[in-house]
Motif scaffolding. Sequence first.
Motif, PDB file in Angstrom:
ATOM      1  N   ALA A  69      23.575  17.517  28.924  1.00 12.66           N
ATOM      2  CA  ALA A  69      22.557  16.551  29.346  1.00 12.66           C
ATOM      3  C   ALA A  69      22.592  15.319  28.450  1.00 12.66           C
ATOM      4  N   ARG A  73      17.650  12.540  29.436  1.00 12.81           N
ATOM      5  CA  ARG A  73      17.367  13.595  30.407  1.00 12.81           C
ATOM      6  C   ARG A  73      16.875  14.859  29.697  1.00 12.81           C
ATOM      7  N   PHE A  77      13.350  16.911  30.410  1.00  8.53           N
ATOM      8  CA  PHE A  77      13.263  18.322  30.762  1.00  8.53           C
ATOM      9  C   PHE A  77      12.415  19.092  29.752  1.00  8.53           C
ATOM     10  N   GLU A 106      15.795  23.739  34.503  1.00 11.76           N
ATOM     11  CA  GLU A 106      15.559  22.356  34.915  1.00 11.76           C
ATOM     12  C   GLU A 106      16.835  21.528  34.778  1.00 11.76           C
ATOM     13  N   ARG A 109      19.261  22.628  37.633  1.00 12.26           N
ATOM     14  CA  ARG A 109      18.821  22.097  38.929  1.00 12.26           C
ATOM     15  C   ARG A 109      19.177  20.627  39.066  1.00 12.26           C
ATOM     16  N   HIS A 110      18.957  19.879  38.014  1.00 10.65           N
ATOM     17  CA  HIS A 110      19.281  18.455  38.076  1.00 10.65           C
ATOM     18  C   HIS A 110      20.791  18.255  38.158  1.00 10.65           C
ATOM     19  N   ARG A 113      22.146  18.737  41.571  1.00  9.57           N
ATOM     20  CA  ARG A 113      21.691  17.768  42.574  1.00  9.57           C
ATOM     21  C   ARG A 113      22.283  16.385  42.362  1.00  9.57           C
ATOM     22  N   VAL A 114      22.410  16.009  41.097  1.00  8.78           N
ATOM     23  CA  VAL A 114      22.811  14.645  40.772  1.00  8.78           C
ATOM     24  C   VAL A 114      23.981  14.686  39.805  1.00  8.78           C
TER      25      VAL A 114
END
Length: 202
Positions: A69, A73, A77, A106, A109-110, A113-114
């Motif tokens: 991360a 970010r 989180f 978290e 999941r991010h 998705r991205v």
Amino acid sequence: MTEPGPREDDPRKPLPVGGPAEGAPEKGAPAEGVTPPSYGLSPEDEEAFGRFYRAYVPRLTAYLVHQGASVDRAGEFVRDTMVKAHRSWHEIRSHKSWAYSVAYREFVRHATRVEEPVEEVPDSTTLLRRPEATESWLQEQEIVRVLRGLPARQRQVLALMLDGWKPAEIAKLIGIEGAAVRSNLFKARKAVAQHLARREED
């Protein structure tokens, strides 16, 4: 075979995700100047939460940065995780394990998705442990570089070990056998040793 879902009292059970848009007040939020609710925490519990917050915000942030991360970010989180921990303080059996599980979920999941560019090496930040000596900070940067080159599971178990977790604790936290933890640690350490050996040769 489909794995059974978490029990109702399982501290790793995901909490609802979502909320108001950034900058927008939460539904039912108190007016400006009004003390927000403490979710029924006693002064002693508030003090315990404060100690937990101060102790684990830097550690959780560093853990997520080691997973890949960005610093910003990771901070988001971890802050979200701490808000949830405060709201559910009485329902959580192991606050440490719960926080690591929720923060990591978290991040995952991010990440699924991205897809966003990740800083090769994060800048120093007040959310991370900030070494006083420049050499210590450079060593931390090198650790981040090495960890980000490992497969996800190896990266996860090695980052937890660096954070002070024991293999048995890691196995319980992430739900794998102790033998799998030891195998991944062995492979991760071997990869790190090879990386350092190549670096000395250059």
